[in-house]
Structure formats: C-alpha cells, structure tokens
Enzyme design. Structure first.
Site, PDB file in Angstrom:
ATOM      1  N   HIS A  61      27.587  56.998   2.311  1.00 44.08           N
ATOM      2  CA  HIS A  61      27.968  58.313   2.924  1.00 44.08           C
ATOM      3  C   HIS A  61      29.470  58.173   3.453  1.00 44.08           C
ATOM      4  O   HIS A  61      29.941  57.296   4.185  1.00 44.08           O
ATOM      5  CB  HIS A  61      27.126  58.541   4.127  1.00 44.08           C
ATOM      6  CG  HIS A  61      25.808  59.113   3.723  1.00 44.08           C
ATOM      7  ND1 HIS A  61      24.756  59.168   4.776  1.00 44.08           N
ATOM      8  CD2 HIS A  61      25.308  59.317   2.512  1.00 44.08           C
ATOM      9  CE1 HIS A  61      23.713  59.483   4.021  1.00 44.08           C
ATOM     10  NE2 HIS A  61      23.802  59.667   2.710  1.00 44.08           N
ATOM     11  N   ASP A  78      18.148  59.900   4.730  1.00 41.97           N
ATOM     12  CA  ASP A  78      18.734  59.947   3.279  1.00 41.97           C
ATOM     13  C   ASP A  78      18.262  58.502   2.769  1.00 41.97           C
ATOM     14  O   ASP A  78      18.538  57.709   3.014  1.00 41.97           O
ATOM     15  CB  ASP A  78      20.168  60.380   3.186  1.00 41.97           C
ATOM     16  CG  ASP A  78      20.532  60.595   1.807  1.00 41.97           C
ATOM     17  OD1 ASP A  78      19.686  61.145   1.165  1.00 41.97           O
ATOM     18  OD2 ASP A  78      21.713  60.694   1.188  1.00 41.97           O
ATOM     19  N   SER A 109      24.718  54.310   4.862  1.00 41.46           N
ATOM     20  CA  SER A 109      25.450  55.094   5.723  1.00 41.46           C
ATOM     21  C   SER A 109      26.073  54.479   6.691  1.00 41.46           C
ATOM     22  O   SER A 109      26.886  53.542   6.534  1.00 41.46           O
ATOM     23  CB  SER A 109      24.599  56.189   6.072  1.00 41.46           C
ATOM     24  OG  SER A 109      25.242  57.172   6.837  1.00 41.46           O
TER      25      SER A 109
END
Length: 193
Positions: A44, A137, A17
């Site tokens: 992401h 995540d 991310s």
C-alpha cells in the site's frame, strides 16, 4: 513441517501495508539469487508516490525487481511491484493487467484484488504471503488462495510491526502457516531454488 515438492509451486504473491517496507527488505534480502519463481508484490502506497519501490528493493537483491507494465508476460525470477494507484492483476495467460477500478478495502492497489486474480490463475501452484499492515486487506484473498489449493503464509503477528493484517487472515482460518520473515525466506529458498 510436511515435505513439500519443489516443483509444486509456480508463483508467489505478497501483500503488505504499514511496516511493509522493512518487512519486504528483510524478506527480499534473504532470498537466494537462485530463487526462480515470479513474485507479485502489493505494498500500500500513497497514490501520489513515485515509483521508488522497485529501486528501493533492488538495492537488496540480485533478483530483477520492476514495476509491472500492462500486458507484461510474467517471467521466472522476477519481482513485480504494483504501481501506485493501480490494481495489479495476474491474467490466466500469465500476463499482468493494471486497472484503475474502484478502490477495494480503501486501497488501490488492493492486496485482495491481486491475491484473488493470482489464485484463479495459479490455483494450487500459488503461495500467498501476508505481511505487516493495519487493516484487513489481503485476508479475503488469502482465503481464496487456500480454497483453491494454494499455500498461505501469514507473518507472525508477534514479529509484525503492525499485526492487524496477518491477524485478520489467521482469525479467518486462512493462513496455512504462521512464520517469521526469516522463516518465510528460508522456506521460499528451499522450495524455489
């Protein structure tokens, strides 16, 4: 480090991310042109992003980097990126499924969704890698990979631009190894050439 069979692994799943563009560039750039495993990448991105990620990463590698298409068969030596605003899953027949199901961990694509589908498909033949990022995540997906016999690697938090994501996997006890980007690339080159 224990000796690891070169024939043991069949695929690599990577999630990242915040700070991931730089980390992915460094890792992909260091991979040998002979790297022969398929690699699935979830970065992401904003849902409004265009499909720049494959173009960006292709500048730094001889490997074929492409955005995943629905029902696409997985091929060796290809790097598949999740399209913005789609979950990317790996099916049992080793094809790719794209989904617009609800966000997971506030993200679509979700790293956990990709890790868990790849884990069930490849089981002990999967390597999961969790790089820099600002949320958790991917941590649950790393636990699934490890519980099914796969190998899990967290980027060293000391090196990560944003350490929260790899730290979350480490804190859950779901990282088999903690390595720098340079060490991750060396490891992948050693086992997948």
């Amino acid at each position: 480090m224990a000796k690891i069979s070169k024939t043991r692994y069949a695929a690599v799943a990577v999630g990242t991310s915040a700070g991931g563009m730089k980390a992915l560039k460094q890792m992909i750039e260091a991979l040998s042109p002979a790297f022969g495993l398929p690699m699935f990448v979830v970065q992401h991105l904003s849902p409004q992003s265009d499909s720049f990620l494959p173009r960006y990463l292709s500048q730094f590698t001889h490997l074929k980097v492409k955005e995943a298409d629905p029902n696409e068969p997985v091929k060796p030596g290809h790097v598949y990126t999740a399209p913005p605003n789609y979950h990317m899953l790996v099916e049992r027949d080793r094809s790719i499924l794209l989904s617009v199901d609800e966000k997971v961990n506030f993200a679509r694509p979700s790293i956990d969704v990709m890790f868990e589908s790849a884990a069930w498909t490849y089981q002990q033949r999967l390597i999961g890698i969790l790089l820099t990022g600002a949320n958790n995540d991917g941590a649950r997906g790393m636990c699934t990979i490890k519980s099914l016999g796969g190998l899990t690697i967290a980027q060293s938090p000391d090196e990560a631009e944003v350490p929260a994501m790899p730290e979350s996997a480490i804190n859950l006890g779901c990282a088999s190894m903690v390595l720098t980007i340079k060490e991750i690339a060396s490891f992948l080159n050693a086992i997948a050439a």
